[in-house]
Design a protein around this motif. Sequence first.
Motif, short mmCIF file in Angstrom:
data_model
loop_
_atom_site.label_atom_id
_atom_site.label_comp_id
_atom_site.label_asym_id
_atom_site.label_seq_id
_atom_site.Cartn_x
_atom_site.Cartn_y
_atom_site.Cartn_z
N UNK A 112 11.81 -6.85 0.79
CA UNK A 112 11.44 -8.25 0.99
C UNK A 112 11.65 -8.66 2.46
N UNK A 113 12.82 -8.31 3.01
CA UNK A 113 13.13 -8.73 4.39
C UNK A 113 12.21 -8.06 5.40
N UNK A 114 11.90 -6.79 5.15
CA UNK A 114 11.02 -6.09 6.10
C UNK A 114 9.62 -6.70 6.08
N UNK A 115 9.15 -7.03 4.87
CA UNK A 115 7.80 -7.63 4.77
C UNK A 115 7.79 -9.01 5.43
N UNK A 116 8.90 -9.71 5.32
CA UNK A 116 9.00 -11.03 5.98
C UNK A 116 8.81 -10.92 7.49
N UNK A 117 9.43 -9.89 8.08
CA UNK A 117 9.32 -9.80 9.55
C UNK A 117 8.04 -9.09 9.99
N UNK A 119 4.64 -8.73 7.98
CA UNK A 119 3.72 -8.78 6.83
C UNK A 119 2.52 -7.85 7.01
N UNK A 120 2.13 -7.64 8.26
CA UNK A 120 0.96 -6.77 8.49
C UNK A 120 1.24 -5.31 8.10
N UNK A 123 2.00 -2.55 3.31
CA UNK A 123 1.71 -1.32 2.56
C UNK A 123 2.60 -0.18 3.02
N UNK A 124 2.78 -0.07 4.34
CA UNK A 124 3.58 1.03 4.87
C UNK A 124 5.06 0.84 4.53
N UNK A 125 5.50 -0.42 4.57
CA UNK A 125 6.91 -0.70 4.21
C UNK A 125 7.15 -0.28 2.76
N UNK A 191 3.65 -3.82 13.64
CA UNK A 191 4.50 -4.87 14.17
C UNK A 191 5.44 -4.30 15.26
N UNK A 192 5.43 -4.89 16.47
CA UNK A 192 6.22 -4.31 17.58
C UNK A 192 7.72 -4.26 17.29
N UNK A 193 8.27 -5.32 16.66
CA UNK A 193 9.71 -5.32 16.38
C UNK A 193 10.05 -4.22 15.37
N UNK A 194 9.24 -4.14 14.31
CA UNK A 194 9.52 -3.12 13.28
C UNK A 194 9.37 -1.71 13.86
#
Length: 503
Positions: A112-117, A119-120, A123-125, A191-194
């Motif tokens: 949930x938290x990873x998708x929050x930061x 969302x794009x 699928x990979x998360x 996502x650059x942060x992820x």
Amino acid sequence: MSQKSMIIIGAGLAGLSTGCYAQMNGYESRIFEHHIKSGGVAAVWRRGEFLIDGGIHFLICHKPGTSIYDVYSEIGAVGSYEIADMTTYLRFIDETSTKFIEFTNDLDKLTHDLIQIAPEDEDEIRALIREVEWMKDSPLLTDLGMSTSPPELKGRLDSLKEMWQMRSFMKYFTGKFSKSAGDYADNNIRNPFLKTVIRNLFSPDGPIWFVIMILACVAAGQLGLFKGGCHEFVNSIVERYNSLGGQIQYKAKIEKILVEDDTAVGVLLSDGTEHRADVIVSAADGRSTIFDLLGGNYVDDKIERRYKTWRPFDPMVVVSLGVAREFRTEAPLTVFVMREPLKYAGREISCLPLRVFNYGDAFAPAGKSVIQVMLETDWEYWYNLRQNREEYDVEKKQLAEEIIKRLEDQYPGITSQVEMIDVATPYTSWRYTLNDRGSPMGWMITKKTIMELIPRTLPGLENFYMAGQWVLPGGGVPGCIYTGRNVVQILCKRDNEKFKTRI
Ligand SMILES: Cc1cc2nc3c(=O)[nH]c(=O)nc-3n(C[C@H](O)[C@H](O)[C@H](O)COP(=O)(O)OP(=O)(O)OC[C@H]3O[C@@H](n4cnc5c(N)ncnc54)[C@H](O)[C@@H]3O)c2cc1C
């Protein structure tokens, strides 16, 4: 079995493990250790009222019910020290934004938290966390392939049998999960942060499946933190070894392995004394064992290639601080994505990893703490600098000051609370462990190195064996302990004796 004698070089975890199994199987063994204490890279040292743990971050499989735990039990490495469950592996904080992510044992929350930061990257998360879930419930997690036999113990059918047992793991040898964390992040995360987070969950150069394995261990409750420091784990094995009748001689540096008629017969110490035994085991640095202690006389093309082309884990510069402050709510490991990159020792990094020893009372008196920043660095830089002691000390001091300055952003007032500064460089690490270029864990695990089973013997040399992180890419506590066990298993097979263990 008539009693045979064994000399072991090095009282790191592999040497101690070799010694315990040797004693259990009728060998009379002695360990020669160049330092004044056991443990090798699993090192803890005191600075005034502070205890610095510069070794093992977490123990894999610290709970009963796994084959790895059983092996810890055999060598006395359980029960005599306090260990805490590591429920949070890592916290990431982006100083440039308000982004924050914590890798805990709760995989639903993590998803949930990873998708929050990001969302794009949903699928990979989900695909990544599915792998963690799968690994968590896989028998592989509690064995980590450790029961795979060394080449010397493999029969004709064993490789096929192992391939069959490992078939579900084959997905990590091809495809995206076989990539390094850096490549995986670059190619699969938008996502650059992820991307930064994934790159830095372990090492950008280490395989992403290794990260999956660590997260699975956290989720399965199988990562433990040493509440009193990792030396307690080491000491419990030393006690076991002594109780089995083994002897350790400290301040005993081996200069040469004595060979007669292509058979190892003893060792020459730096004090000039010679000691003889039926079997010699080196659980010390691989390069110096093969090329210095044995003069490079027992190498084949594979060994030459390995030592020319393989890359050891980068050495570390470790800045430990004793601080008059408590860090009650911090994770044991936090990575700060910094506003400005940190330039040090010819490198530039954007992530600052902070280890906080707030999970035990042994590290600092009440109201105070030990915190630690561990950065990958270059051997040559520190080695060359060390030739001029004054410049070396200045560089260490400047690095510590720069790190404290960075920490001030997160922990206002910390500068005036620092009471102890300790900086250990790769040179320090080499001086105490003699490991090649101060490497902390031996060979880097890569797709290539993990596929090569390194023999525990050398071509053309009788009665000589190797154990430890230089015969098992990635090293690690369970792996190094298993390599010592392997050596004695090989000896038992050679001697037509049943391999015996007891708890
Ligand atoms: C900072 C750090 C964190 C780590 N974290 C983890 C972790 O969280 N989990 C995990 O599983 N693993 C971890 N590891 C890896 C793990 O601790 C090592 O892979 C393992 O302890 C290596 O043991 P070893 O016996 O093979 O080698 P070493 O510890 O290097 O032992 C070799 C010994 O041989 C001695 N020696 C060398 N040359 C000679 C000579 N000529 N004569 C006499 N003695 C000699 C040395 O002094 C040393 O004591 C970490 C390592 C480090 C450095």
